[in-house]
Enzyme design. Structure first.
Site, PDB file in Angstrom:
ATOM      1  N   SER A  97       0.710  -1.006  -0.100  1.00  0.00           N
ATOM      2  CA  SER A  97       0.121  -0.137  -0.065  1.00  0.00           C
ATOM      3  C   SER A  97       1.020   1.276  -0.148  1.00  0.00           C
ATOM      4  O   SER A  97       0.681   2.280  -0.397  1.00  0.00           O
ATOM      5  CB  SER A  97      -1.038   0.132   1.174  1.00  0.00           C
ATOM      6  OG  SER A  97      -1.827  -0.896   1.219  1.00  0.00           O
ATOM      7  N   THR A 138     -11.056  10.039  -0.261  1.00  0.00           N
ATOM      8  CA  THR A 138     -12.062   9.660   0.484  1.00  0.00           C
ATOM      9  C   THR A 138     -12.373  10.838   1.654  1.00  0.00           C
ATOM     10  O   THR A 138     -11.680  11.063   2.128  1.00  0.00           O
ATOM     11  CB  THR A 138     -11.915   8.329   1.192  1.00  0.00           C
ATOM     12  OG1 THR A 138     -11.456   7.522  -0.075  1.00  0.00           O
ATOM     13  CG2 THR A 138     -13.242   7.823   1.963  1.00  0.00           C
ATOM     14  N   GLU A 374     -10.001   1.179  -2.770  1.00  0.00           N
ATOM     15  CA  GLU A 374      -9.680   1.487  -4.100  1.00  0.00           C
ATOM     16  C   GLU A 374     -10.895   0.841  -4.831  1.00  0.00           C
ATOM     17  O   GLU A 374     -10.883   0.111  -6.208  1.00  0.00           O
ATOM     18  CB  GLU A 374      -8.747   0.589  -4.610  1.00  0.00           C
ATOM     19  CG  GLU A 374      -7.406   0.986  -4.260  1.00  0.00           C
ATOM     20  CD  GLU A 374      -6.870   2.192  -4.905  1.00  0.00           C
ATOM     21  OE1 GLU A 374      -7.521   2.406  -6.009  1.00  0.00           O
ATOM     22  OE2 GLU A 374      -6.042   3.198  -4.574  1.00  0.00           O
TER      23      GLU A 374
HETATM   24  C1  LIG Z   1      -6.952   0.949   5.384  1.00  0.00           C
HETATM   25  C2  LIG Z   1      -7.589   1.725   4.082  1.00  0.00           C
HETATM   26  C3  LIG Z   1      -6.886   2.699   3.667  1.00  0.00           C
HETATM   27  C4  LIG Z   1      -7.161   3.528   2.666  1.00  0.00           C
HETATM   28  N1  LIG Z   1      -6.634   4.619   2.109  1.00  0.00           N
HETATM   29  C5  LIG Z   1      -7.193   5.310   1.289  1.00  0.00           C
HETATM   30  C6  LIG Z   1      -6.372   6.558   0.828  1.00  0.00           C
HETATM   31  O1  LIG Z   1      -5.031   6.519   1.041  1.00  0.00           O
HETATM   32  N2  LIG Z   1      -7.014   7.769   0.127  1.00  0.00           N
HETATM   33  C7  LIG Z   1      -8.274   7.644   0.131  1.00  0.00           C
HETATM   34  O2  LIG Z   1      -8.862   8.455  -0.628  1.00  0.00           O
HETATM   35  N3  LIG Z   1      -9.160   6.737   0.543  1.00  0.00           N
HETATM   36  C8  LIG Z   1      -8.493   5.414   1.130  1.00  0.00           C
HETATM   37  N4  LIG Z   1      -9.458   4.610   1.655  1.00  0.00           N
HETATM   38  C9  LIG Z   1     -10.854   4.632   1.872  1.00  0.00           C
HETATM   39  C10 LIG Z   1     -11.504   3.537   0.728  1.00  0.00           C
HETATM   40  O3  LIG Z   1     -11.251   4.074  -0.609  1.00  0.00           O
HETATM   41  C11 LIG Z   1     -13.075   3.668   1.183  1.00  0.00           C
HETATM   42  O4  LIG Z   1     -12.888   3.219   2.329  1.00  0.00           O
HETATM   43  C12 LIG Z   1     -13.849   2.808   0.086  1.00  0.00           C
HETATM   44  O5  LIG Z   1     -14.048   3.585  -0.934  1.00  0.00           O
HETATM   45  C13 LIG Z   1     -15.277   2.458   0.719  1.00  0.00           C
HETATM   46  O6  LIG Z   1     -15.853   3.773   1.106  1.00  0.00           O
HETATM   47  P1  LIG Z   1     -16.416   3.636   2.628  1.00  0.00           P
HETATM   48  O7  LIG Z   1     -15.584   3.026   3.471  1.00  0.00           O
HETATM   49  O8  LIG Z   1     -17.021   4.922   2.828  1.00  0.00           O
HETATM   50  O9  LIG Z   1     -17.768   2.761   2.308  1.00  0.00           O
HETATM   51  P2  LIG Z   1     -19.135   2.841   1.939  1.00  0.00           P
HETATM   52  O10 LIG Z   1     -19.108   3.735   0.524  1.00  0.00           O
HETATM   53  O11 LIG Z   1     -20.017   3.630   3.039  1.00  0.00           O
HETATM   54  O12 LIG Z   1     -19.941   1.432   1.441  1.00  0.00           O
HETATM   55  C14 LIG Z   1     -20.186   0.705   2.577  1.00  0.00           C
HETATM   56  C15 LIG Z   1     -20.782  -0.566   1.999  1.00  0.00           C
HETATM   57  O13 LIG Z   1     -21.813  -0.271   0.967  1.00  0.00           O
HETATM   58  C16 LIG Z   1     -21.589  -0.669  -0.267  1.00  0.00           C
HETATM   59  N5  LIG Z   1     -21.953   0.076  -1.199  1.00  0.00           N
HETATM   60  C17 LIG Z   1     -21.775   1.339  -1.487  1.00  0.00           C
HETATM   61  N6  LIG Z   1     -22.555   1.962  -2.630  1.00  0.00           N
HETATM   62  C18 LIG Z   1     -23.180   0.844  -3.238  1.00  0.00           C
HETATM   63  C19 LIG Z   1     -24.004   0.795  -4.155  1.00  0.00           C
HETATM   64  N7  LIG Z   1     -24.481   1.714  -5.111  1.00  0.00           N
HETATM   65  N8  LIG Z   1     -24.605  -0.563  -4.327  1.00  0.00           N
HETATM   66  C20 LIG Z   1     -24.333  -1.593  -3.513  1.00  0.00           C
HETATM   67  N9  LIG Z   1     -23.461  -1.459  -2.658  1.00  0.00           N
HETATM   68  C21 LIG Z   1     -22.743  -0.357  -2.308  1.00  0.00           C
HETATM   69  C22 LIG Z   1     -20.023  -0.911  -0.154  1.00  0.00           C
HETATM   70  O14 LIG Z   1     -19.714  -1.954  -1.052  1.00  0.00           O
HETATM   71  C23 LIG Z   1     -19.988  -1.292   1.160  1.00  0.00           C
HETATM   72  O15 LIG Z   1     -20.085  -2.737   1.311  1.00  0.00           O
HETATM   73  C24 LIG Z   1      -8.949   3.555   2.530  1.00  0.00           C
HETATM   74  C25 LIG Z   1      -9.707   2.568   3.419  1.00  0.00           C
HETATM   75  C26 LIG Z   1      -9.014   1.718   4.125  1.00  0.00           C
HETATM   76  C27 LIG Z   1      -9.845   0.702   4.864  1.00  0.00           C
END
Ligand SMILES: Cc1cc2nc3c(=O)[nH]c(=O)nc-3n(C[C@H](O)[C@H](O)[C@H](O)COP(=O)(O)OP(=O)(O)OC[C@H]3O[C@@H](n4cnc5c(N)ncnc54)[C@H](O)[C@@H]3O)c2cc1C
Lengths: 395, 250
Positions: A97, A138, A374
């Site tokens: 990562s 994010t 991602e």
């Molecule tokens: C360890 C780690 C490192 C990271 N590093 C970075 C980084 O460096 N920079 C950065 O910008 N981000 C980073 N992220 C963020 C990551 O990209 C987001 O967590 C990811 O995009 C999901 O967003 P969320 O957690 O808000 O989930 P949500 O968007 O809230 O989703 C929650 C659930 O709903 C589902 N869902 C969402 N929309 C839909 C839909 N339309 N239909 C069906 N299901 C859906 C998802 O699949 C998931 O199961 C990181 C995350 C982690 C865990």
């Protein structure tokens, strides 16, 4: 000399690689065996990224390795780049990562959307590891739908003023510089999203590590707060234009993740095979029982398929013919596959499998993050669903 | 400072090798080949000497099949300036034949130092380095674990049973390198890319006949299963007895 990983290659995929590609892979493989494997368990348990590895990674040329030599990068093709990601993630997803963020999410956008001046200034610094970067897309309320972001950048006479919060940002607290994505016009206009190069020591910029992670523990994940952060005009990435720009970065990083996941799976499979041959239960090595053999067969089959998938994806990328949807398919398949392999390996190892001394549980826990970041597995399903049917399930 | 390093392409000690159908050689199919690890110490040492001197040239010379170009490129990737392949169909079993070919190549090269690994991990012969020295009429120190150079004199240390032997010698000289001399670098990725563009001279080489023939190669016998002689402290006397009387290791 540490024990050398011998690879998993049932279909002679090595025969499809060039001598340089193999040499790159073998160098990173040896480096991971010598420097990552011996320390990663401790770092994982302690919840610390192994910072001391950064200068070595830079020295080897692992950061932005597929970017041109004129900027201090290794100028490798994308298959060699993918093999680097594979080997790094064989060590740990957190280490991979780090390299993904530095290369695909920080150096790549500067290379792709930056001015010549920005490229000359930042790329050699980032390639050499003298500067660490992070990628802030994010937000607390906008993960899967980054187009909804509410971080804003307002143009002033001197430059730009940024306000907002980012969350889950890898390397956030260690970074010297952040690529921050913000809206420059109305909040309902994702077309106004632009990228900014923001020094993390700017006034009003704060980063705080997120606590209590049970996954990707050997990696820093932080919250960023930007409160009236003033940056000069030259902080704007001039060629960034709309949501498409950060999505292009994600495509670049996801490509590496598709390879990286295979590395995790290879590590877990290798460990499972060794354990299955050595562990004697009911007077026999457990590898002699059909149930465990089936586990191993399933793992090897899926790894082999994923390896060939990556390789062809890489060749397409090198020919300039790769589509983001093809990357979605590989990320979705390979990460899910690797998670399954890690879980089965952990189970095969019995109680030993829950220890940090072995790799399976660490990889399994890591891969749950990789599954989510991602673009979650679900989101890639929707991307592919749209590609197949022409109907978007998002809106 | 002009330094030559003799390197050999060998089967990786961690790949499982099979014996070929003729029973006299390894079956090379599916075997991974690497730069002989003891030669890596020699390459590393040569590079460090050149870097310290601030100028000079490091040349690797390998005798081997066409595929040994890959081994040479591995050294070029570490930073070696150019390579020479003395190309033969297969590496002869007779160390003297190899040494003769290498010496002929090195003779007029004007090298200040010639380095070889102390042995190759495939045949364990420890022969080629000293033989090259003898053929060239140069002093030789084998299995060095430490090296100091000052002008035209060198001092090398060898780890011998129970102590360290210190040898002084004039340059030019032939040295063979042991583990502990240095920590070989990883070739940087840029080095791997640059290696493609460095000169690699391929010289088809005719070998002397030699006086050695491999009659047969056999794998080591399978190890017998272990035996559990008892449990806990109570088992120790029996274990000691067996180690003494049966295994004869105590
Ligand atoms: C360890 C780690 C490192 C990271 N590093 C970075 C980084 O460096 N920079 C950065 O910008 N981000 C980073 N992220 C963020 C990551 O990209 C987001 O967590 C990811 O995009 C999901 O967003 P969320 O957690 O808000 O989930 P949500 O968007 O809230 O989703 C929650 C659930 O709903 C589902 N869902 C969402 N929309 C839909 C839909 N339309 N239909 C069906 N299901 C859906 C998802 O699949 C998931 O199961 C990181 C995350 C982690 C865990």
């Amino acid at each position: 000399m540490a024990l050398r990983f011998q690879g998993v290659d049932f279909y002679d995929a090595d025969g499809l690689l060039t001598e340089e590609e193999r040499a790159v892979r073998d160098t990173v493989r040896a480096w991971v065996d010598d420097n990552v494997i011996p320390v990663i368990g401790e770092h994982y348990v302690a919840g610390k990224f192994p910072t001391h590895l950064v200068p070595q990674m830079a020295e080897l040329g692992l950061f932005g390795a597929n970017l041109p030599e004129e900027f201090g990068c290794a100028g490798l093709n994308n298959v060699a780049y993918g093999l680097i990601m594979q080997e790094l993630e064989r060590g740990d997803s957190g280490v991979r990562s780090f390299a993904s963020v530095q290369g695909a999410l920080v150096m790549y956008p500067i290379y792709e959307f930056g001015s010549d001046e920005q490229k000359r200034r930042w790329l050699p610094e980032l390639a050499s590891g003298r500067r660490i970067g992070c990628f802030g897309l994010t937000e607390p309320d906008y993960g899967s739908n980054p187009g909804g972001m509410i971080t804003v950048a307002k143009e002033t006479k001197e430059g730009w003023v940024l306000n907002g919060a980012k969350m889950w940002i890898t390397n956030g607290s260690t970074a010297d510089v952040a690529i921050v994505w913000a809206k420059t016009a109305r909040l309902d206009d994702p077309g106004s999203i632009r990228g900014f190069i923001v020094p993390t020591d700017a006034k009003g910029f704060a980063a705080k590590d997120q606590q209590g992670k049970l996954s990707l523990r050997a990696s820093d994940t932080s919250e960023l707060v930007l409160q009236d952060v003033c940056v000069p005009k030259e902080a704007l990435l001039p060629k960034s234009a709309g949501l498409k720009s950060p999505l292009m970065c994600l495509t670049a990083a996801r490509y590496g993740i598709a390879w990286g996941a295979v590395g995790s799976a290879m590590a877990c499979y290798d460990e499972a095979v060794r354990y299955a041959k050595a562990r004697v239960v009911f007077d026999r090595p457990i590898g002699g029982f059909q149930l465990q053999q089936a586990r191993l067969v399933e793992m090897l089959t899926e790894i082999t398929k994923a390896q060939l998938l990556c390789l062809q994806l890489g060749r397409l990328k090198d020919q300039g013919k790769m589509s983001p949807q093809q990357v979605s398919l590989a990320k979705r398949n390979n990460v899910s596959m690797a998670t399954d392999v890690a879980r089965e390996s952990r189970r095969l190892l019995g109680a030993s499998g829950i220890l940090a001394e072995y790799q399976a549980m660490r990889h399994l826990a890591n891969l749950e993050s990789v599954y989510t970041y991602e673009g979650t597995h679900d989101i890639h399903t929707l991307i592919l669903g749209q590609e197949i049917t022409g109907l978007s399930a998002f809106n | 400072m002009k330094i030559a390093v003799c390197i050999k392409r060998v089967a990786d000690s961690e790949t499982r090798v099979k014996i070929a159908a003729d029973g006299k050689a390894l079956d090379e199919a599916g075997v991974k080949f690497v730069l002989n690890p003891y030669d890596e110490f020699a390459v590393e040492e040569a590079l460090r000497r050149k870097e310290q001197a601030g100028s000079g040239e490091v040349v690797v010379v390998a005798l081997g099949p066409a595929a040994a170009q890959e081994t040479i490129r591995a050294a070029l990737a570490m930073g070696v300036d150019r390579g020479v392949l003395l190309q033969v169909d297969r590496i002869p079993a007779d160390g003297l034949v190899v040494a003769q070919a290498l010496a002929a190549e090195l003779k007029d090269g004007g090298y200040d130092l010639i380095l070889c690994g102390k042995m190759a991990i495939d045949d364990y012969n420890h022969q080629v380095g000293p033989m090259v020295a003898e053929l060239l009429g140069l002093p030789c120190v084998t299995s060095i674990a430490h090296l100091e150079l000052q002008g035209n004199t060198g001092v090398a240390e060898r780890e011998v049973e129970g102590g360290i032997e210190v040898c002084e010698f004039p340059l030019p000289a032939v040295l063979t390198t042991d583990k502990g001399l240095n920590e070989p670098r990883y070739p940087a990725l840029k080095g791997i890319m640059a290696a493609k563009k460095k000169p690699l001279d391929i010289k088809p080489t005719a070998l002397a006949v030699g006086g050695l023939e491999v009659l047969a190669m056999t794998p080591p016998p399978d190890r017998k299963d272990g035996r559990i002689v008892g449990e806990g402290v109570a088992a120790i006397p029996e274990l000691l007895r067996l180690l003494r009387e049966e295994a004869k290791v105590l």
